[in-house]
Design a protein around this motif. Structure first.
Motif, PDB file in Angstrom:
ATOM      1  N   THR A 108       0.860  -1.201   0.000  1.00 56.02           N
ATOM      2  CA  THR A 108       0.000   0.000   0.000  1.00 56.02           C
ATOM      3  C   THR A 108       0.881   1.230   0.000  1.00 56.02           C
ATOM      4  N   PHE A 109       0.563   2.118  -0.885  1.00 58.78           N
ATOM      5  CA  PHE A 109       1.284   3.400  -0.966  1.00 58.78           C
ATOM      6  C   PHE A 109       0.446   4.479  -0.285  1.00 58.78           C
ATOM      7  N   VAL A 110       1.008   5.027   0.762  1.00 58.26           N
ATOM      8  CA  VAL A 110       0.363   6.140   1.470  1.00 58.26           C
ATOM      9  C   VAL A 110       1.043   7.433   1.001  1.00 58.26           C
ATOM     10  N   VAL A 111       0.293   8.247   0.256  1.00 54.58           N
ATOM     11  CA  VAL A 111       0.883   9.420  -0.395  1.00 54.58           C
ATOM     12  C   VAL A 111       0.324  10.692   0.257  1.00 54.58           C
ATOM     13  N   TRP A 117       5.404  16.878  -5.548  1.00 57.81           N
ATOM     14  CA  TRP A 117       4.193  16.130  -5.875  1.00 57.81           C
ATOM     15  C   TRP A 117       4.379  15.312  -7.147  1.00 57.81           C
ATOM     16  N   ALA A 118       5.039  15.908  -8.132  1.00 58.48           N
ATOM     17  CA  ALA A 118       5.286  15.174  -9.368  1.00 58.48           C
ATOM     18  C   ALA A 118       6.157  13.960  -9.083  1.00 58.48           C
ATOM     19  N   LEU A 119       7.188  14.124  -8.269  1.00 57.93           N
ATOM     20  CA  LEU A 119       8.051  12.987  -7.938  1.00 57.93           C
ATOM     21  C   LEU A 119       7.288  11.937  -7.143  1.00 57.93           C
ATOM     22  N   ALA A 120       6.425  12.394  -6.231  1.00 54.78           N
ATOM     23  CA  ALA A 120       5.631  11.445  -5.448  1.00 54.78           C
ATOM     24  C   ALA A 120       4.753  10.594  -6.362  1.00 54.78           C
ATOM     25  N   ARG A 121       4.144  11.217  -7.339  1.00 51.33           N
ATOM     26  CA  ARG A 121       3.295  10.461  -8.273  1.00 51.33           C
ATOM     27  C   ARG A 121       4.127   9.468  -9.059  1.00 51.33           C
ATOM     28  N   PRO A 173      -9.113  10.857   3.114  1.00 53.18           N
ATOM     29  CA  PRO A 173      -8.285   9.959   2.287  1.00 53.18           C
ATOM     30  C   PRO A 173      -9.025   9.446   1.070  1.00 53.18           C
ATOM     31  N   ARG A 174      -8.274   9.343   0.001  1.00 53.20           N
ATOM     32  CA  ARG A 174      -8.774   8.657  -1.200  1.00 53.20           C
ATOM     33  C   ARG A 174      -8.162   7.263  -1.201  1.00 53.20           C
ATOM     34  N   ARG A 175      -8.992   6.273  -1.383  1.00 54.77           N
ATOM     35  CA  ARG A 175      -8.553   4.887  -1.178  1.00 54.77           C
ATOM     36  C   ARG A 175      -8.744   4.089  -2.445  1.00 54.77           C
ATOM     37  N   LEU A 176      -7.725   3.318  -2.707  1.00 44.67           N
ATOM     38  CA  LEU A 176      -7.776   2.342  -3.802  1.00 44.67           C
ATOM     39  C   LEU A 176      -7.360   1.007  -3.194  1.00 44.67           C
ATOM     40  N   GLU A 177      -8.244   0.074  -3.101  1.00 43.59           N
ATOM     41  CA  GLU A 177      -7.959  -1.200  -2.459  1.00 43.59           C
ATOM     42  C   GLU A 177      -6.841  -1.915  -3.197  1.00 43.59           C
ATOM     43  N   GLY A 222      -5.246  -3.812 -14.485  1.00 36.99           N
ATOM     44  CA  GLY A 222      -5.312  -2.352 -14.664  1.00 36.99           C
ATOM     45  C   GLY A 222      -5.134  -1.548 -13.402  1.00 36.99           C
ATOM     46  N   VAL A 223      -4.643  -2.188 -12.340  1.00 34.11           N
ATOM     47  CA  VAL A 223      -4.592  -1.462 -11.071  1.00 34.11           C
ATOM     48  C   VAL A 223      -3.556  -0.338 -11.100  1.00 34.11           C
ATOM     49  N   VAL A 224      -2.455  -0.536 -11.803  1.00 38.61           N
ATOM     50  CA  VAL A 224      -1.427   0.514 -11.850  1.00 38.61           C
ATOM     51  C   VAL A 224      -1.947   1.736 -12.599  1.00 38.61           C
ATOM     52  N   ALA A 225      -2.651   1.481 -13.706  1.00 36.78           N
ATOM     53  CA  ALA A 225      -3.212   2.618 -14.449  1.00 36.78           C
ATOM     54  C   ALA A 225      -4.256   3.333 -13.621  1.00 36.78           C
ATOM     55  N   GLU A 226      -5.045   2.532 -12.905  1.00 39.79           N
ATOM     56  CA  GLU A 226      -6.067   3.152 -12.067  1.00 39.79           C
ATOM     57  C   GLU A 226      -5.425   3.970 -10.962  1.00 39.79           C
ATOM     58  N   LEU A 227      -4.342   3.428 -10.436  1.00 41.09           N
ATOM     59  CA  LEU A 227      -3.605   4.163  -9.405  1.00 41.09           C
ATOM     60  C   LEU A 227      -3.065   5.482  -9.962  1.00 41.09           C
ATOM     61  N   ALA A 228      -2.541   5.435 -11.183  1.00 41.10           N
ATOM     62  CA  ALA A 228      -1.995   6.654 -11.803  1.00 41.10           C
ATOM     63  C   ALA A 228      -3.096   7.679 -12.028  1.00 41.10           C
ATOM     64  N   ARG A 229      -4.235   7.222 -12.495  1.00 42.47           N
ATOM     65  CA  ARG A 229      -5.340   8.159 -12.727  1.00 42.47           C
ATOM     66  C   ARG A 229      -5.806   8.781 -11.420  1.00 42.47           C
ATOM     67  N   THR A 230      -5.851   8.000 -10.400  1.00 43.37           N
ATOM     68  CA  THR A 230      -6.272   8.530  -9.100  1.00 43.37           C
ATOM     69  C   THR A 230      -5.318   9.617  -8.624  1.00 43.37           C
ATOM     70  N   LEU A 231      -4.043   9.372  -8.766  1.00 47.05           N
ATOM     71  CA  LEU A 231      -3.079  10.375  -8.335  1.00 47.05           C
ATOM     72  C   LEU A 231      -3.126  11.636  -9.203  1.00 47.05           C
ATOM     73  N   ASP A 232      -3.295  11.470 -10.480  1.00 46.56           N
ATOM     74  CA  ASP A 232      -3.331  12.639 -11.366  1.00 46.56           C
ATOM     75  C   ASP A 232      -4.534  13.527 -11.078  1.00 46.56           C
ATOM     76  N   ALA A 233      -5.561  12.948 -10.510  1.00 53.46           N
ATOM     77  CA  ALA A 233      -6.772  13.736 -10.233  1.00 53.46           C
ATOM     78  C   ALA A 233      -6.676  14.500  -8.919  1.00 53.46           C
ATOM     79  N   VAL A 234      -5.652  14.257  -8.148  1.00 51.42           N
ATOM     80  CA  VAL A 234      -5.520  14.913  -6.834  1.00 51.42           C
ATOM     81  C   VAL A 234      -4.728  16.219  -6.981  1.00 51.42           C
ATOM     82  N   VAL A 235      -5.218  17.255  -6.270  1.00 50.19           N
ATOM     83  CA  VAL A 235      -4.484  18.532  -6.203  1.00 50.19           C
ATOM     84  C   VAL A 235      -4.049  18.714  -4.755  1.00 50.19           C
ATOM     85  N   PRO A 236      -2.767  18.760  -4.499  1.00 52.87           N
ATOM     86  CA  PRO A 236      -2.314  18.914  -3.111  1.00 52.87           C
ATOM     87  C   PRO A 236      -2.763  20.256  -2.538  1.00 52.87           C
TER      88      PRO A 236
END
Lengths: 289, 423
Positions: A83-86, A102-106, A133-137, A143-157
């Motif tokens: 689990t990645f806690v970002v 943030w870019a490096l974290a993603r 928190p936004r959670r991805l089980e 497709g979990v990695v792509a879904e993870l990437a999309r989730t992160l791209d949608a977040v604004v710190p």
């Protein structure tokens, strides 16, 4: 797998293996050595037969030789859920105008998730935001990695976020990616508990180049998460600022090491693929890249 | 323009440069910028010394520099040097009754007046006038009978030090007949204070037209104290030219005095007047001071006294004897109460007083001094006095300094108002 701008990065980390630091709990078959013994062809040890064991596991040759029933045990391999806690607090959105923390974290999250997923490990995501928190089980599907990437791209710190409660929700391997400017003490304590329970704790401390070397210009430094904190960063205070910041980072590193946390200080201008290899290596603690 | 203390002006300009430098090194609040690690910056006052490539608040800077420079200039005491020729003249013109042709004397004086020069007219007093001043009637009514050099030299020297700034030298010119009455006890000492020569332009002196004549005394007193003195002074064989009356003049007296160059003296008797020790200053060729128990009598209406010419004064300057023109003659009023007894009228000083009262209406004119005896006045040479010697000796007022200080205060007030507005 369509992962947008992360394609080159994923290609660069293809083939990287991220072994577990200790025996993982038994479970779904995976690549990591488990604490349990299984029925794999590879021999590990003998154990006396007990009532309830599968008779098919009795070593008949040893029985013939010794007149005693033993069953063959072999090392088990299991998956290691990761689990990645970002951290998506306002301090991660620095510096503005270029790809910073943030870019490096993603990138690190996506790359490490891809590495773990390539070993059939379930990967999940917990993003600490001001709104909750936004959670991805953790899942192993394709497709979990792509879904993870999309989730992160949608977040604004923005705002402040608590990461310590998220550590308790993570799988066996917990990777916290943060600049440690939030609830770091609580987060570190949570990681220490996670490690004590047998989990694998990683703390990736992101530091911006401008935070290490703030430049010669005199500014009134304002904490984006605490606007009331205004300090003049001028010629007279610059050296002391560097000393204080360095001392705090060193103290954090020592504390994390003492807690058994795998700590790595990372500059935001470091190459993600290099960092992935270092994280996946067997080193326990390393200074900043 | 020149400055009495130019060093202070330099200090003011240097202070202005310092103000500009301070504006470039300003202490001000640095611009805010986000820094997540701000907590590690030591706590201090949120102001920083920063260097600016060029000063902000240009108007504020200009006001401060202006105020500082103006203060320096004010303390430097600027003096405006009058533009004009290298040699300026101060012309002392005698306008007393001793001058035979006042108009000609005036033209002579104006011819010697240079641009930037000063014209001083004098008789027994001196006055600085412009070139277009009006000569008093040459009948010398109201004009003093002699031109005194002492007040003229004093005023002329003062004017010379004033105009010396901006000139190379100052020439002093005296246009006067310079009679025997021109010099007094202080004249030579005053002359010694002039650091150059004096050009003397002798004009024609008025001849003394006084003719000997009889003096009559009209009195009701049997033993009038004036009688012996009049008897000594009068020319018994001459026609009556002077009439002294102890009672108010009548119509006949008025008709008599109007008919010719005659003198009517009204010298009243007031036996009850308070007699006290007093002094009279008697001018003229026989100048004297009469100190005796005398009484001050009223002279008449103030307006008439103001119109009249004063011939004799008390020690405190109050008029004792006045003269007014009446037709072709003149009426003199003597407000001097004499003691009933005593030897006052036998003293030489009283003779001088009586001689002054019985002199012709135009006064008695002394003859001019011989030219070769005026070397002390002319000096070793007639060279003009150098301006340096005059300027350094004179205290100079810098009227501009006050204006500059006021301007500096205005600039400071504007700077304060602007700072308040910008706060």
């Amino acid at each position: 797998m369509a992962v947008g701008p992360y394609g080159a990065l994923l290609d660069a980390v293809r083939g990287v293996r991220w072994p577990a630091r200790r025996r993982v709990p038994g479970g779904s078959p995976g690549v990591h050595q488990a604490r349990t013994r299984g029925v794999a062809p590879e021999f590990a040890e003998y154990r006396p037969y007990r009532q309830g064991d599968d008779p098919r596991r009795i070593d008949w040759k040893l029985l013939a030789r010794s007149d005693r029933a033993f069953i063959r045990l072999a090392p088990d391999h299991a998956v290691l859920g990761t689990t990645f806690v970002v951290d998506a607090s306002a301090s991660m959105d620095f510096p503005r105008g270029r790809d910073g923390k943030w870019a490096l974290a993603r990138r690190l999250t996506v790359a490490l998730a891809a590495v773990a997923h390539a070993s059939a490990d379930p990967v999940g995501l917990l993003v600490g935001t001001a709104a909750g928190p936004r959670r991805l089980e953790a899942r192993t599907r394709a497709g979990v990695v792509a879904e993870l990437a999309r989730t992160l791209d949608a977040v604004v710190p923005e705002g402040s976020a608590s990461l310590a409660p998220l550590v308790a929700l993570s799988r066996e391997r917990c990777v916290v990616i943060t600049d440690c400017l939030g609830d770091i003490d609580a987060t570190r304590a949570a990681l220490a508990r996670h490690h004590a329970r047998g989990g694998e704790a990683h703390l990736l401390h992101l530091v911006a180049r401008e935070e290490l070397e703030p430049g010669e210009r005199s500014i009134l430094a304002v904490d984006p998460e605490d606007p009331a904190c205004e300090r003049p960063l001028v010629e007279e205070t610059r050296d002391e600022y560097r000393q204080r910041f360095a001392a705090w980072r060193a103290k954090l590193a020592r504390a994390a090491l003492a807690d058994g946390i795998r700590y790595l200080e990372v500059r935001d201008d470091a190459l993600p693929e290099t960092l992935v290899r270092r994280i996946a290596s067997t080193a326990v603690h390393e200074p900043s890249a | 323009m020149s400055f009495l203390a130019p060093l202070l002006l330099g200090l003011g300009i240097a202070a202005g440069a310092v103000v500009v430098g301070l504006h470039l090194i300003t202490t001000r609040r640095p611009p805010p910028a986000p820094l997540p690690t701000a907590r590690f910056v030591p706590v201090s006052e949120a102001r920083a010394v920063s260097r600016a490539s060029r000063p902000t608040d240009l108007l504020l800077l200009a006001l401060r520099v202006l105020a500082v420079v103006l203060i320096g200039a004010a303390f430097a005491r600027p003096v405006l040097d009058a533009a004009g020729p290298a040699v300026r003249s101060v012309v002392l013109l005698d306008v007393s009754g001793a001058v035979a042709d006042p108009a000609a004397a005036r033209d002579t004086a104006l011819a010697r007046l240079t641009p930037g020069g000063v014209l001083v007219v004098f008789d027994t007093a001196a006055l600085e006038v412009g070139p277009d001043f009006a000569i008093v009637s040459d009948s010398v009514e109201g004009a003093e009978a002699r031109g005194a050099l002492s007040p003229a030299l004093l005023l002329g020297m003062r004017a010379a030090t004033r105009i010396a700034r901006g000139a190379d030298s100052v020439r002093l010119v005296v246009v006067s007949p310079i009679t025997q009455l021109a010099e007094d006890a202080a004249t030579r000492a005053i002359r010694a204070g002039w650091p150059g020569g004096i050009e003397l332009v002798r004009v024609a002196a008025r001849a003394d037209t006084a003719r000997a004549g009889g003096i009559s005394l009209r009195t009701d007193l049997a033993d009038d104290p004036l009688a012996p003195a009049v008897a000594r002074l009068t020319d018994a064989r001459g026609t009556e030219k002077v009439r002294i009356t102890r009672s108010p003049p009548g119509r006949a007296d008025s008709a008599w005095v109007r008919g010719g160059d005659r003198v009517l003296v009204h010298w009243p008797i007031e036996p009850d007047a308070e007699v006290a020790a007093d002094a009279l200053f008697v001018p003229g060729p026989d100048a004297a001071t009469l100190v005796a128990p005398l009484a001050r009598l009223p002279l008449g209406e103030r307006a008439s006294v103001m119109r009249a010419q004063v011939l004799v004064r008390w020690r405190d300057g109050a008029p004792a004897v006045t003269q007014e023109r009446v037709g072709e003659g003149c009426l003199r009023r003597a407000a001097i109460g004499l003691p009933a007894a005593g030897d006052l009228t036998l003293r030489p000083a009283f003779d001088a007083l009586l001689s002054q009262l019985t002199a012709p209406c135009a006064g008695r004119h002394a003859p001019p001094v011989a030219d070769d005896s005026l070397g002390w006045l002319r000096g070793p040479s007639d060279a003009a006095a150098p301006a340096v010697a005059l300027a350094s000796a004179a205290p100079v007022d810098s009227a501009a300094a006050l204006w500059l200080l006021a301007a500096a205060l205005l600039a400071l007030a504007a700077e304060w108002a602007m700072r308040r507005r910008n706060r």
